[in-house]
Design an enzyme around this catalytic site. Structure first.
Site, PDB file in Angstrom:
ATOM      1  CB  SER A   1      -7.731   3.618   3.005  1.00  0.00           C
ATOM      2  OG  SER A   1      -6.866   3.101   4.027  1.00  0.00           O
TER       3      SER A   1
ATOM      4  CB  SER B   1      -8.032   0.524   5.890  1.00  0.00           C
ATOM      5  OG  SER B   1      -8.710   1.752   6.042  1.00  0.00           O
TER       6      SER B   1
ATOM      7  CE  LYS C   1      -3.798   2.047   2.741  1.00  0.00           C
ATOM      8  NZ  LYS C   1      -4.637   1.849   3.958  1.00  0.00           N
TER       9      LYS C   1
END
Length: 612
Positions: A153, A177, A79
């Site tokens: 996210s 997330s 990420k």
């Protein structure tokens, strides 16, 4: 050579086997995976490594053997709020980008184990959101239907795993997330105990709450990845050392659900946002748990929900501002409008508000911990429903809040959680459930999750490939690890009886209820309370009977204190079970039955007590 990617199962174990057998050449395969990532159509990647960077890693890899590296040649995604020294970190905002001098500690550990990072994945800007659409690079498309959200996210990381682009991926989790994207893409996600995975090299959202998370296809992989990446980091002030009882040896993928006490919100506190298909799937998974021997116990979920409100309706929004204060003050308009609104809301909270909220949170934690102490873990949906990208764009705050109904309290209350696939909605989209427990209950959650994933038998991500079947041992009781011991109990230590707490307090877990072989007699001993039976092996042919027992698994280091607390005439020895295995068990010295009542005809202590 023709492509090696076709139909390749992307689990870590499958890749390792393919490399060892020669079916796959690691260098060729990883070059093909990198090219596939560059050709992605789901808006997963913000940046991928170059061919030359990959070649450098492959050259280093070629000097090592697979026996040295547990993740040899395994591709993974990162990420883009987690540092990788090969690429800039943007946190989903181009104006914020910087070039890290070194990779985040968790990335370093995985690469040292042989894993190969292919690049950085898309995310909700500054890790603020559960939807996966709050990115200047565009929404990450759901792995099953591009019109639907992927969850955020950590959206890109989850879809990269679900589409088979990588074997596993790193995300982060402040409000959910690491769980919501797993649910919406039919993969597993672990939000480990806060601090087990270092956050050094991670752009903070809420530094006191942030967790690095793991996405994979199977729970077995999560267990392996946690073992590699959960290392104490003295440079991270929130890093925590793992406990012995939460180490990898306490992971047990079979027979972990039998006797497990699982709390579930009262039916009036469950929220599916009118999605009846999601509700039906949740109920189906409850049935699976019951069939596996788990006890489902209703709990009051309201305190958890009240705690959740503090995350976005309290001063923790100010912690998001603190994480990017200098940038936000100078470059506010570089943020997406919805992110500007959320983080800009920090201005209305004072230091007094913060202390008041901390006091409220502590009160909720005391209340929630007391509820959690009544069970082994708690089951909820991961998200009550899902939405199209257009729906979320029309109502960005409200629908994001709906997705956090079951997730926002987790880090505030310092709990661990695992997100599991739980079936497919009428829309063809995936649905997920979550098991959560107190800090350092990760291995208990992983163990339960592994068995439940096998029972559900769903395909892997969006690949359509079958879940690998775990080969169970012939015995109905799985063997204990070297630092664990199984003990059979037949009296006051049984579930629900006065001394059972001595097992639970030492980290004991019920493995199964069963019977001895038909070579025993049971006696009600004199004295008490607590009233106790004595189990005696009967050598005369045909004189013994099978007696009800429970097999409990204890940490080996706790055995000494447990043994010291056993009063004469009882002790520990070996008892034969109905499947002809022998297990450590309570036994009784022969002299004690002289003035004891033979109660063998009841078949067990519980039945005898009920008769009284």
């Amino acid at each position: 050579m023709k492509t090696q990617m076709s139909e390749q199962l992307m689990t870590i174990d499958a890749l390792q086997q393919a490399y060892r057998s020669g079916k796959l050449n690691a260098q060729i395969f990883l070059k093909e995976k990198l090219q596939a990532a560059k050709n992605d159509l789901n808006n997963v990647w913000l940046a991928t490594i170059s061919e030359s960077q990959l070649q450098e890693m492959l050259t280093r890899l070629s000097t090592k053997s697979m026996d040295e590296l547990p993740l040899y040649g395994v591709p993974f995604a990162i990420k883009d709020n987690i540092d990788l020294s090969l690429l800039p970190t943007t946190a989903g905002c181009a104006a914020y980008a910087y070039q890290p001098s070194q990779s985040a500690q968790v990335v370093q550990l995985l690469m040292q184990a042989g894993a190969i990072p292919l690049g950085k994945t898309n995310l909700d800007q500054f890790a603020t959101g559960l939807v996966g659409v709050r990115s200047p690079w565009g929404a990450v498309k759901n792995s099953f239907n591009p019109e639907y959200i992927s969850g955020g996210s950590s959206s890109g990381s989850a879809v990269a795993v679900a589409k088979g682009q990588v074997s596993f991926a790193l995300g982060t989790d402040t409000a959910g997330s690491g769980r919501v994207p797993a649910a919406l893409n039919n993969i597993v996600g672990l939000k480990a105990t806060k601090g087990l995975l270092s956050c050094t090299g991670v752009v903070p959202a809420c530094k006191s709450l942030d967790c690095v998370t793991l996405f994979a296809n199977t729970v077995d992989e999560l267990n392996q990845l946690l073992d590699i990446s959960a290392q104490l980091d003295k440079s991270d002030c929130y890093s925590r050392a793992n406990s012995l009882e939460n180490s990898a040896s306490y992971y047990q993928a079979e027979n972990s659900l039998s006797g497990l006490k699982i709390g579930m919100p009262a039916s009036t506190q469950l929220e599916f946002f009118t999605d009846r298909s999601a509700q039906a799937l949740f109920e189906k998974n409850i049935d699976l748990l019951k069939q596996a021997g788990a006890q489902i116990i209703p709990i009051n979920f309201q305190p958890f929900l009240e705690a959740a409100k503090l995350l976005y309706e309290g001063p923790w929004v100010a912690e998001r501002y603190a994480g990017i204060e200098d940038f936000f003050d100078k470059e506010t308009k570089q943020c997406l409008p919805v992110i500007e609104t959320i983080i800009g809301g920090a201005e209305k909270y004072s230091a007094v508000d913060t202390f008041k909220a901390i006091y409220r949170l502590q009160a909720y934690k005391i209340e929630c911990d007391a509820i959690l102490a009544q069970v082994d873990c708690i089951l909820t949906p991961t998200a009550g429903t899902t939405y199209t990208i257009k729906q979320v764009e029309a109502e960005p705050i409200k629908l994001n809040s709906n997705l956090g109904y079951y997730t926002n309290f987790m880090n505030l209350l310092d709990y661990a959680a695992i997100a599991l696939p739980a079936g497919f909605l009428d829309t063809g989209l995936s649905f997920g459930i979550t098991l959560f427990g107190p800090a350092f209950s990760d291995r208990l959650l992983l163990s339960a999750g592994a068995q439940l994933q096998q029972l559900a038998g769903l395909t892997l991500g969006a690949t359509g490939q079958a879940l690998p079947v775990v080969n169970k041992p012939a015995s109905t009781v799985s063997s204990a690890a070297a630092d664990q011991i199984d003990i059979a109990v037949c009296g006051a230590h049984l579930s629900g009886f006065p001394l059972n707490k001595q097992l639970i307090d030492r980290g004991g877990r019920l493995v199964k209820a069963c019977k001895t072989s038909n070579n025993y007699r049971l006696y009600a001993l004199a004295g008490g309370p607590p009233y106790r039976p004595g189990l005696i092996r009967e050598m005369a042919l045909g004189k013994g009977v099978a007696i009800d027992v429970e097999v409990w698994r204890l940490p080996a280091h706790s055995l000494g204190s447990f043994l010291a607390g056993i009063a004469q005439p009882l002790g520990l020895g070996k008892v034969q079970l109905e499947d002809d295995t022998w297990v450590t068990s309570f036994i009784c010295e022969g002299y004690a039955i002289a003035d004891a009542q033979d109660i063998s005809q009841f078949g067990g202590w519980s039945a005898y007590i009920k008769s009284q």
